[in-house]
Design an enzyme around this catalytic site. Structure first.
Site, PDB file in Angstrom:
ATOM      1  N   CYS A  49     -28.478  24.041  15.017  1.00  0.00           N
ATOM      2  CA  CYS A  49     -28.294  25.290  14.649  1.00  0.00           C
ATOM      3  C   CYS A  49     -28.856  25.829  13.772  1.00  0.00           C
ATOM      4  O   CYS A  49     -29.532  27.252  13.592  1.00  0.00           O
ATOM      5  CB  CYS A  49     -26.803  25.859  14.729  1.00  0.00           C
ATOM      6  SG  CYS A  49     -26.124  25.199  16.252  1.00  0.00           S
ATOM      7  N   ASP A  91     -23.613   5.180 -24.948  1.00  0.00           N
ATOM      8  CA  ASP A  91     -24.015   5.354 -26.480  1.00  0.00           C
ATOM      9  C   ASP A  91     -22.649   5.421 -27.276  1.00  0.00           C
ATOM     10  O   ASP A  91     -21.650   5.475 -26.540  1.00  0.00           O
ATOM     11  CB  ASP A  91     -24.274   7.057 -26.323  1.00  0.00           C
ATOM     12  CG  ASP A  91     -24.459   7.328 -27.765  1.00  0.00           C
ATOM     13  OD1 ASP A  91     -25.041   6.836 -28.589  1.00  0.00           O
ATOM     14  OD2 ASP A  91     -24.349   8.732 -27.962  1.00  0.00           O
ATOM     15  N   CYS A 124     -24.049  23.840  13.598  1.00  0.00           N
ATOM     16  CA  CYS A 124     -24.553  22.353  13.119  1.00  0.00           C
ATOM     17  C   CYS A 124     -25.752  22.592  12.340  1.00  0.00           C
ATOM     18  O   CYS A 124     -26.519  23.509  12.424  1.00  0.00           O
ATOM     19  CB  CYS A 124     -24.679  21.900  14.467  1.00  0.00           C
ATOM     20  SG  CYS A 124     -25.687  22.497  15.797  1.00  0.00           S
TER      21      CYS A 124
END
Length: 698
Positions: A20, A397, A17
């Site tokens: 961790c 463009d 996690c």
């Protein structure tokens, strides 16, 4: 750069996690020869400044069974979720809890055997949790591990062994869920890693051999047989084949490759045998760059994630204060039972674990960015993913974006082949882009224009060219050239110009032929712009072309507005003006209009099959040069935003409801941990829905 200050990158596995990850990062920084360390949890990578062995780094991550490997090992070891070693203690603890629970019916809940069973389950299932929790407690660092450690030990001290053991197991399950969700979210990038072969058939010094990609050098000749994948970026020097470039562009329609065409690592050679001269080392290939950019993007914190992190910073201490107040106020001031309210306070601590809240954003970000990469769209960070979901105006463009960028002949008046062959012969000496359109038309008509002799060829700057054919002087060029020669201009010229076409005239004493040339719209443009309108987005074109041509293109395409006769600085100023009131995306080719792309809220480049410019300059790159990917990208971004908001809202509401249960004294450790694990599961599954969104439907 010395060995101790060099920045090195490694891949990691099994990191549970984000909490961790922070612990692992601190452990790495404490290694004697490490100057600095950074853990990228989302991309499963670590960056070490200094020096450390793999054994030392794995020891620093031993609390979470972290495995470290060389960054060049792109292949990910596939291991069943259920067979992961870090899950074994959870299985053992769960079995012991079940046995102890069954024994409690015959021996009693407080029997020494039952209590020892629950204690054993707590130690086995929560060993790594307690190590981290106690370490953090000594540092006065209050995260999920610290809160859970206090809650479980507190439950044991007041005799709630069964609930303490169950909380340990359910918390381990919650962490496993987070680990599983991140693995699933990384699935798209793992698929990209599996795309390129690890070896190739190479001819070097007249000898053919199978060689590892890490050993292949620039200039080696790679032999790619039909049905095999291209292992390295390079240029075809022999043979013709069709190549499936889906891995790079997200489009499965094969592309024909001939001599001097570029091919990319990870693409599939479908038909012919080709020989390719290697032009890039393995770490510099387009697929490697895409993987690197996507991994970095997945780790970049989005605004919503920054909000969650900031919220959690104040949320966790607030929960600890609330828990202490719940434990002390009722017994001290309301003569309530100490045991009951200590129990309630411990339940509040468990509610304080922000698992679901922490998971709510990164899983959605990682999943969306990985999904986009698999579909040929490179989104360079969570912030750009979120911004794309907010835009209400898209500026395009013209050349190379809305149009193909290649002029083609649209009208020939009169359509006389004998006249066209002379025009093509004269234009054959010109370097003007419009000349190539006439020559291509002549070649398509199979006219032998090269056999026509041209004498006294002369370029007339800005207007056209002249030359003698069979002793007669001919001109080809703009209407202004023939006006300067005193020729009367046919009214059909104005009609063609009103349609957005560029007109060239050919003649001698009189005008013999009118040739109209236009840069054609991409075939998908009308459908794409229609879809953007359905999404309630304003669309506009910014072009350096003249107003008449711009308006004609805009009308055919279905644009909301057209701005013409613009220099690059004009486009920049228009983008800045729009940004004052609206969120704007600029879509260009990644080379031109760089200032406008940079100034827009989101710069979207037409990727050109992974050109370096597109990868480096844009916030988002459409790798296949396919505008149909634009609506998909915006839909994905909006969906990701919606899911992130749902996750954060749901996580906070669940926590609030659980906390309100304290008032009547109904909150239990069971309810606390189930609300946490339930919310984590729901936000994870909700985030993983982003995997299902694909880019093949516009």
């Amino acid at each position: 750069m010395s060995e101790t200050t060099e920045k090195k990158t490694y891949r990691i596995q099994n990191l549970s996690c984000s909490s961790c990850a922070k612990t692992f990062e601190e452990n790495l920084k404490s290694l004697p020869r490490v100057k600095n360390a950074e853990v990228n949890h989302a991309a499963a990578k670590i960056y070490i400044t200094g020096d450390a062995t793999i054994a030392e780094m794995e020891k620093a991550g031993a609390f979470d069974n972290v495995k470290v490997r060389d960054v060049r090992e792109l292949k990910v070891e596939k291991e069943s979720f259920w067979k992961k070693k870090e899950n074994y203690p959870v299985y053992a603890a769960a079995i012991i809890v079940i046995i102890s629970f069954l024994l409690s019916y015959t021996l009693g809940e407080n029997h020494i055997i039952t209590t020892c069973g629950y204690l054993t389950a707590i130690v086995i299932g929560g060993y790594s949790l307690f190590i981290t929790g106690f370490t953090n407690l000594l540092r006065l660092k209050f995260d999920m591990n610290t809160l859970m450690t206090i809650a479980v030990i507190g439950a044991a001290l007041i005799g709630e062994w069964q609930e303490g053991a169950t909380v340990v197991i359910l918390f381990a399950v919650s962490e496993a869920l987070e680990r599983y969700s991140m693995d699933k979210a990384r699935q798209s990038i793992n698929l990209l890693m599996d795309v390129a072969p690890s070896e190739a058939l190479i001819r070097r010094d007249s000898t053919e051999q199978i060689m590892d990609v890490a050993e292949i050098r620039v200039g080696d000749i790679m032999i790619v047989k039909p049905g095999k994948k291209v292992a390295m970026d390079g240029m075809v020097i022999k043979g013709t084949s069709t190549i499936n470039q889906a891995a790079i562009t997200g489009e499965s329609v094969p592309v024909t490759k001939q001599v001097n065409d570029e091919v990319f690592a990870g693409t599939l050679n479908e038909e012919g045998l080709i020989e390719v001269k290697v032009t890039k080392l393995v770490e510099d290939t387009t697929i490697s760059k895409i993987i690197h950019l996507v991994e970095e993007a997945q780790a970049e914190r989005a605004p919503s994630q920054a909000f969650v992190d900031k919220f959690a910073k104040y949320y966790t201490p607030a929960i600890i204060i609330i828990a202490i107040l719940v434990m002390l106020i009722p017994p001290l001031f309301l003569q309530a039972n100490w045991h009951d309210w200590l129990y309630q306070g411990l339940a509040v601590l468990i509610i304080g674990c922000p698992c679901a809240l922490v998971v709510s954003t990164p899983v959605a970000i990682v999943t969306a960015i990985g999904n986009a990469a698999r579909n040929g769209v490179l989104i360079k960070g969570g912030i750009h993913l979120e911004e794309a979901g907010h835009i209400d105006t898209v500026a395009f463009d013209k050349t190379g974006t809305l149009t193909a960028g290649i002029p083609v002949v649209t009208d020939i008046i009169p359509n006389d082949r004998s006249v066209l062959v002379k025009a093509a012969a004269l234009e054959n000496g010109s370097q003007h882009p419009l000349a190539s359109a006439i020559i291509k038309k002549a070649e398509a008509e199979e006219l032998d224009y090269q056999s026509v002799a041209i004498h006294h060829f002369q370029s007339i700057t800005g207007k056209g060219v002249r030359g003698d054919i069979d002793g007669q002087t001919y001109y080809i060029g703009s209407p202004s050239l023939f006006e300067s020669l005193g020729k009367e201009i046919d009214p059909r010229v104005s009609e063609l110009e009103a349609e957005g076409k560029t007109v060239m005239l050919f003649g001698s004493e009189t005008i013999e032929q009118i040739i109209a040339v236009a840069d054609e719209l991409r075939p998908e443009v009308v459908d794409v712009l229609q879809e953007l309108k359905h999404m309630k987005l304003n669309t506009m074109m910014l072009t350096g072309d003249n107003q008449r041509t711009g308006e004609a293109i805009g009308q055919r395409a279905g644009l909301t507005a057209v701005k013409a006769n613009l220099l690059p600085e004009d486009k920049l100023n228009i983008i800045r003006e729009i940004k004052k009131d609206r969120k704007v995306a600029m879509v260009g080719d990644g080379v031109n209009d760089a200032p406008a792309l940079a100034a827009a809220d989101i710069g979207i480049a037409m990727g050109g099959s992974g050109t370096d410019t597109a990868l480096e300059t844009a916030d988002i790159a459409l790798m296949s040069d396919d505008l149909k990917k634009l609506p998909y990208t915006i839909k994905l971004s909006k969906k990701a935003l919606t899911i992130i908001k749902q996750n954060i809202t749901f996580s906070l509401i669940i926590k609030l409801i659980a906390l309100l249960l304290v008032i009547p004294g109904w909150l239990t450790l069971w309810i606390a941990i189930f609300s946490d694990i339930g919310a984590t599961l729901i936000v994870t599954l909700n985030s993983l829905r982003l995997i299902k969104i694909n880019g093949y439907k516009s």
